[in-house]
Write an enzyme that holds these catalytic residues in place. Structure first.
Site, PDB file in Angstrom:
ATOM      1  N   GLU A  31     101.774  83.817  71.520  1.00 20.75           N
ATOM      2  CA  GLU A  31     102.622  84.947  71.675  1.00 20.75           C
ATOM      3  C   GLU A  31     101.820  86.268  71.739  1.00 20.75           C
ATOM      4  O   GLU A  31     102.232  86.978  72.411  1.00 20.75           O
ATOM      5  CB  GLU A  31     103.731  84.770  70.439  1.00 20.75           C
ATOM      6  CG  GLU A  31     104.722  83.593  70.621  1.00 20.75           C
ATOM      7  CD  GLU A  31     105.351  83.421  71.766  1.00 20.75           C
ATOM      8  OE1 GLU A  31     105.521  84.598  72.511  1.00 20.75           O
ATOM      9  OE2 GLU A  31     106.090  82.568  72.240  1.00 20.75           O
ATOM     10  N   GLN A  36     103.301  91.103  77.062  1.00 19.98           N
ATOM     11  CA  GLN A  36     102.815  92.022  78.303  1.00 19.98           C
ATOM     12  C   GLN A  36     102.017  91.576  79.114  1.00 19.98           C
ATOM     13  O   GLN A  36     101.162  92.173  80.045  1.00 19.98           O
ATOM     14  CB  GLN A  36     102.450  93.475  78.100  1.00 19.98           C
ATOM     15  CG  GLN A  36     103.546  94.282  77.197  1.00 19.98           C
ATOM     16  CD  GLN A  36     104.752  94.527  78.286  1.00 19.98           C
ATOM     17  OE1 GLN A  36     104.780  95.517  78.965  1.00 19.98           O
ATOM     18  NE2 GLN A  36     106.030  93.676  78.262  1.00 19.98           N
ATOM     19  N   THR A  37     101.681  90.165  79.301  1.00 19.04           N
ATOM     20  CA  THR A  37     100.459  89.369  79.942  1.00 19.04           C
ATOM     21  C   THR A  37     100.998  88.278  80.679  1.00 19.04           C
ATOM     22  O   THR A  37     101.902  87.473  79.992  1.00 19.04           O
ATOM     23  CB  THR A  37      99.415  89.244  78.955  1.00 19.04           C
ATOM     24  OG1 THR A  37      99.115  90.431  78.428  1.00 19.04           O
ATOM     25  CG2 THR A  37      98.195  88.671  79.848  1.00 19.04           C
ATOM     26  N   LEU A  74      91.271  90.765  78.836  1.00 21.46           N
ATOM     27  CA  LEU A  74      92.708  90.448  78.604  1.00 21.46           C
ATOM     28  C   LEU A  74      93.520  91.790  78.511  1.00 21.46           C
ATOM     29  O   LEU A  74      94.904  91.783  78.661  1.00 21.46           O
ATOM     30  CB  LEU A  74      92.738  89.630  77.535  1.00 21.46           C
ATOM     31  CG  LEU A  74      94.354  88.735  77.316  1.00 21.46           C
ATOM     32  CD1 LEU A  74      94.547  88.083  78.796  1.00 21.46           C
ATOM     33  CD2 LEU A  74      94.203  88.025  76.183  1.00 21.46           C
ATOM     34  N   GLY A  75      92.961  92.887  78.230  1.00 19.22           N
ATOM     35  CA  GLY A  75      93.790  93.913  78.117  1.00 19.22           C
ATOM     36  C   GLY A  75      94.363  94.216  76.554  1.00 19.22           C
ATOM     37  O   GLY A  75      94.488  93.281  75.873  1.00 19.22           O
ATOM     38  N   TYR A 114     109.909  90.938  68.938  1.00 15.41           N
ATOM     39  CA  TYR A 114     110.085  89.614  69.543  1.00 15.41           C
ATOM     40  C   TYR A 114     109.268  88.702  69.011  1.00 15.41           C
ATOM     41  O   TYR A 114     109.619  87.494  68.886  1.00 15.41           O
ATOM     42  CB  TYR A 114     109.434  90.169  70.896  1.00 15.41           C
ATOM     43  CG  TYR A 114     109.075  88.961  71.664  1.00 15.41           C
ATOM     44  CD1 TYR A 114     110.036  88.309  72.499  1.00 15.41           C
ATOM     45  CD2 TYR A 114     107.920  88.472  71.647  1.00 15.41           C
ATOM     46  CE1 TYR A 114     109.814  86.955  72.832  1.00 15.41           C
ATOM     47  CE2 TYR A 114     107.403  87.219  72.243  1.00 15.41           C
ATOM     48  CZ  TYR A 114     108.251  86.703  73.078  1.00 15.41           C
ATOM     49  OH  TYR A 114     108.279  85.311  73.551  1.00 15.41           O
ATOM     50  N   ASP A 132     112.641  89.142  75.159  1.00 12.49           N
ATOM     51  CA  ASP A 132     111.542  89.762  75.840  1.00 12.49           C
ATOM     52  C   ASP A 132     112.174  90.241  77.037  1.00 12.49           C
ATOM     53  O   ASP A 132     113.104  90.337  77.325  1.00 12.49           O
ATOM     54  CB  ASP A 132     110.315  88.905  75.986  1.00 12.49           C
ATOM     55  CG  ASP A 132     110.742  87.571  77.060  1.00 12.49           C
ATOM     56  OD1 ASP A 132     111.978  87.340  77.053  1.00 12.49           O
ATOM     57  OD2 ASP A 132     109.933  86.938  77.671  1.00 12.49           O
TER      58      ASP A 132
END
Length: 347
Positions: A31, A36-37, A74-75, A114, A132
């Site tokens: 999770e 956002q990925t 992955l950011g 979330y 989400d």
DNA sequence: AATGCGTGGCT
DNA sequence: TAGCCAAGCAT
């Protein structure tokens, strides 16, 4: 929804059979990575993390820099810092077992509304409602909510909660994700094959594709700067550790000028290079788009002797030389890999 | 409440 | 191609 999920659910590495509760550690790890990925981007990272740190105790015992290096690419690197912090908190405060309530989960670093609801539902079987972007979209269409995001978030959350079943809330949540990802997509939703088309107000009105409405976002500003790739004769590249917080916090970088609105004159920029050398402007530029600005870098390159000394403004204590063959495993974000690749291409 | 925070894939 | 945007959180 649940019958559809039992038949059509995506087989993902962190999922277990329908009706089963998954390992909280794996649910949490997935999770956090999925924030956002995209699923596609997460899968290889999830596999590597789980192989290297099979338990939360193993992850908590790892050095933060190892976690950051494994997260590189992955950011949203604050996720990696909070992941590590959370692992330590769970081990120290909860004996290595995640708490099962939404309230306790949400106190942990990196776990917001979330993720707390997702873990509670998927790992602990609580009747919780993770909301989400997928769920917002599905619910906005099911109820034909015309108010635009982000203002509609509260109302969408309320409506979503009315749908959550008492049993199998985790499977229901994941069914909503699958529906949003595969059928109720942002553009060109596949209403004809949707399992809940009969219940969908937007489909009935033929406005599914228009929902949810969104406020248009502000224009992305542009920033520019110079970056300096120093290649030592023994094949090492000079990198520097960034500040612990903020953009790319705790990650490695190629030394550069500040990223500003205007490009300083090249002569002036070269005075801020990390060491004295015969700097050569690499043709072309590196463009990288962050969430909130577009960055264009002019890259300088220099070949320096093994005993080269850094200027004091390069902050030598934060610098290190990394062998080219070790760069792949370093905590270098994608933008910096682009810069190094640009500097080193064609010898 | 609005803003800062990455990246890559899709159209 | 140049946006658009994905299983959000912290402040």
């Amino acid at each position: 929804m649940l019958a559809w999920y039992d038949e059509e659910r995506r087989d993902l590495p962190w999922r277990v059979a329908p009706g089963k509760r998954a390992d909280p550690y794996r649910v949490w790890l997935s999770e956090i990575m999925l924030q956002q990925t995209t699923v596609k981007a997460v899968i290889p990272f999830y596999a590597r993390f789980l192989a290297r740190w099979p338990t939360i105790k193993a992850l908590a015992a790892a050095p933060l820099d190892d976690v950051l290096a494994a997260w590189a690419g992955l950011g949203y690197y604050s996720r990696a810092r909070n992941l590590h912090k959370c692992a330590i908190a769970v081990v120290e405060d909860f004996g290595g077992k995640f708490p099962s309530t939404i309230a306790e989960l949400q106190k942990l670093p990196g776990i917001g509304p979330y993720t707390a609801n997702a873990i509670a539902a998927i790992a602990f079987g609580e009747s919780a409602t993770p909301v989400d972007g997928n769920v917002e979209r599905v619910v906005a269409r099911l109820f034909a909510v015309r108010q635009s995001l982000p203002a509609a978030k509260t109302e969408l959350k309320r409506l979503a909660a009315t749908l959550t079943p008492e049993r199998r809330a985790g499977d229901f949540a994941q069914a909503m994700m699958d529906l949003g990802a595969g059928i109720c997509t942002p553009r060109r939703p596949s209403c004809l094959v949707c399992p809940v088309q009969q219940d969908c107000a937007a489909a009935a009105h033929g406005i599914a594709e228009q929902l949810p409405m969104r406020l248009e976002r502000a224009e992305r500003p542009q920033r520019v700067g110079f970056a300096f790739v120093a290649l030592r004769e023994d094949g090492c590249v000079l990198v520097r550790k960034r500040a612990e917080a903020g953009l790319l916090g705790g990650m490695l970088e190629v030394p550069s000028t500040a990223w500003g609105d205007l490009l300083p004159p090249a002569k002036e920029a070269l005075r801020s290079a990390p060491l004295r050398a015969d700097w050569w402007a690499v043709p072309g530029t590196v463009v990288h788009v962050f969430t909130h600005f577009r960055l264009e870098l002019i890259v300088y390159r220099a070949l320096v002797p093994a005993d080269a000394t850094l200027t004091f403004w390069a902050e030598p204590e934060r610098c290190q030389w990394v062998a080219r063959r070790d760069l792949h495993a370093a905590a270098l974000p994608s933008v910096m890999r682009k810069v190094i690749g640009h500097a080193l291409k064609e010898n």
